[in-house]
Design an enzyme around this catalytic site. Structure first.
Site, short mmCIF file in Angstrom:
data_model
loop_
_atom_site.label_atom_id
_atom_site.label_comp_id
_atom_site.label_asym_id
_atom_site.label_seq_id
_atom_site.Cartn_x
_atom_site.Cartn_y
_atom_site.Cartn_z
CD GLU A 1 -2.58 -1.51 -0.02
OE1 GLU A 1 -2.86 -0.59 -0.81
OE2 GLU A 1 -2.87 -2.69 -0.25
N GLY A 2 2.00 1.20 -0.68
CA GLY A 2 2.95 2.30 -0.69
C GLY A 2 3.95 2.10 0.42
#
Length: 563
Positions: free
Chosen positions: A429-430
């Protein structure tokens, strides 16, 4: 050791630390009263303790496997999933029009926290679905909503998101998956996606994929990406799963941890899909899902921090080693100052990370009611909560092993699994580096207004507290570091982004502990004093690193680094 759901801890945080009463004061959530929340959290906690927690070790020891093109899940996972779905744990905040409970994101955050601590690999399945539900609620047509949302919300079906490709990781704009119009309102999706969590299973009636792809003649980069809904089984008009779509699971990744969560390589060969949102605006729709998931992943870190802390405290309470060093000692390793240091750190960090996740959730809920200032606050807190929560999960799982000593390195104790399972949370998610760059990049595009507003609030509140002087002073140091960042070029900001974010988190953690000390008892005060005296000072060094810029990071050439 058995897992204990911390329902009382959630209720304390909601009542005294994160201002949940502001959420219930809104028309949208007036019915989400403390009594209703208590009943829901108590039942969810029971399921986590009695049903999910016993599955954690089984999933680690008996991973999901691919068999004749179908994913076979770990023993007991089907029953665990059904228990969550039947209790409404998979869609707490979903729209009641389609069968959801319509409760605040703050309540979902509490439920996810418990489920992740009990069995993180299984909890990842409903987390993906929750994000997909929110994306469809905000961007899908009414027809798509009517067909898919009731099934996803009930847990009969589950959802995934498909972003990454072999050549397109963080640079999503480099993706090559194609979407060709079929002439009947649908599209033919062709390409390969990797790292797809829960890309298939053997316990839901359908798996619904949200897939990023590029239309013919679309602009290059992220401006030319569209989002498509691609089901495993194409539904009939009445929602009954129909013929198989042209997609398959190519393989499952062999991972460090989360063995019970199948991470799939997905192949789409002209699969039928439906456009979600506008053409070439797929990233806007996908970011709805990703921001939901970033809070969820922050909570993954908190979940493991809690589970590791519970295990460490239980072990230290029982482990006899050495002679008592203090009057009235227990004869266990709890008598040793260094063990006490580790356990205090685990409890203090878990509290701060959990409070930050819930604080973010409250701001999200208030932002959804139209409060622009709270929406801006949520935007600032999102990268901080994601990075801090996951870093604390890793750190405390590691400390938990240390508390166990040699036994922590033995797989049969189960504590090594916590570290293996949580390690990826800092990546997906980053990555946490990307979160930090977002904080000093996009989140400073307002000239630092939202960040300064947050710092103003910390300084004001800390200044009125008898233990708050060091916190107010460190908030001032955060303000100075922020001004320094605002005066630098982008790459200089990036060079100090991670320490800046972690220093920011240290200040926020101190604020949460001050609030707890104000409303709580001796235990809360003792933890606050420990955090402020021993952990908050780390921010001095972090802000010094943040202000160092990026020049020295390039002092060695690529050849010199490789030498």
């Amino acid at each position: 050791m058995p897992y204990r759901a911390p329902v009382a801890e959630f209720e304390f945080l909601l009542s005294h630390v994160v201002g949940y009463d502001r959420v219930t004061a809104t028309e949208a959530h007036a019915e989400a009263t403390p009594d209703m929340v208590h009943a829901l959290l108590t039942e969810a906690g029971r399921i986590c303790e009695e049903v999910l927690a016993p599955l954690n070790r089984a999933g680690d020891m008996t991973p999901a496997r691919l068999e004749n093109g179908v994913v076979r899940t770990s023993p007991g996972y089907a029953d665990g999933y059904r228990a969550m779905a039947e209790a409404g744990m998979t869609a707490v905040s979903a729209d009641p029009e389609y069968g959801g409970l319509g409760l605040p994101q703050t309540v979902t955050t509490c439920v996810n926290d418990m489920a992740g601590a009990a069995c993180l690999a299984l909890q990842m399945n409903p987390l993906m679905t929750q994000g997909q539900i929110e994306a469809l609620e905000n961007h899908a047509t009414d027809e798509i909503k009517a067909l898919y949302l009731p099934k996803l919300i009930s847990g009969e079906w589950c959802g995934t998101m498909n972003l990454t490709e072999p050549q397109a990781g963080s640079d999503v704009g480099a993706l090559s998956t194609k979407a060709e119009p079929a002439g009947d309102g649908t599209y033919r999706i062709t390409g390969q996606k990797i790292y797809i969590s829960w890309g298939d299973n053997d316990f839901t009636g359908n798996v619904v994929h949200l897939v990023l792809a590029r239309l013919p003649d679309a602009p290059k980069g992220t401006k030319g990406i569209s989002l498509f809904l691609v089901p495993k089984l194409i539904p009939e008009a009445d929602g009954t799963p129909g013929v198989a779509n042209s997609l398959k699971v190519v393989s499952l990744e062999h991972k460090l941890g989360l063995h019970g969560s199948p991470t799939c390589v997905m192949q789409y060969d002209g699969a039928t899909g439906w456009l979600i949102g506008e053409e070439n605006r797929g990233m806007a729709a996908m970011f709805t899902m990703m921001n939901n998931a970033r809070l969820g992943v922050a909570v993954h870190g908190v979940s493991i921090a809690d589970a590791a802390t519970q295990a460490a405290v239980a072990y230290a309470t029982d482990r006899t080693q050495g002679k008592p060093l203090v009057e009235g000692g227990t004869g266990t390793i709890l008598d040793h100052a260094d063990v006490r240091r580790m356990l205090m750190e685990m409890k203090a960090e878990t509290f701060a990370a959990r409070a930050m996740a819930l604080d973010l959730a409250v701001s999200i809920d208030l932002g959804h009611t139209g409060d622009a200032a709270q929406a801006a606050r949520a935007a600032v807190l999102t990268p901080i909560a994601k990075a801090y929560g996951t870093e604390m999960g890793i750190k405390l799982a590691n400390i938990g092993i240390q508390v166990h000593g040699g036994m922590g390195f033995i797989e049969e104790t189960g504590v090594a699994q916590y570290l293996r399972d949580v390690r990826v949370s800092a990546i997906y998610e980053g990555t946490n580096g990307i979160q930090a760059m977002d904080l000093v990049g996009r989140k400073m595009m307002d000239g630092g207004a939202a960040i300064h507003a947050l710092i103003d609030a910390v300084e004001f509140e800390a200044g009125a507290h008898e233990m708050g002087a060091p916190v107010a002073a460190m908030a001032g140091a955060l303000r100075a570091a922020t001004e320094d960042m605002l005066g630098r070029d982008l790459n200089d900001r990036f060079g100090g982004a991670v320490p800046y974010l972690m220093g920011f988190a240290r200040v926020m953690g101190a604020l949460y502990h001050l609030r707890a000390a104000t409303a709580g008892d001796k235990t809360r005060t003792a933890l606050a004093r420990f955090y402020i005296a021993r952990l908050l000072p780390e921010a001095h060094g972090l802000f010094a690193q943040a202000r160092a810029g990026a020049a020295d990071l390039y002092d060695l050439s690529a050849d010199e680094l490789a030498a």
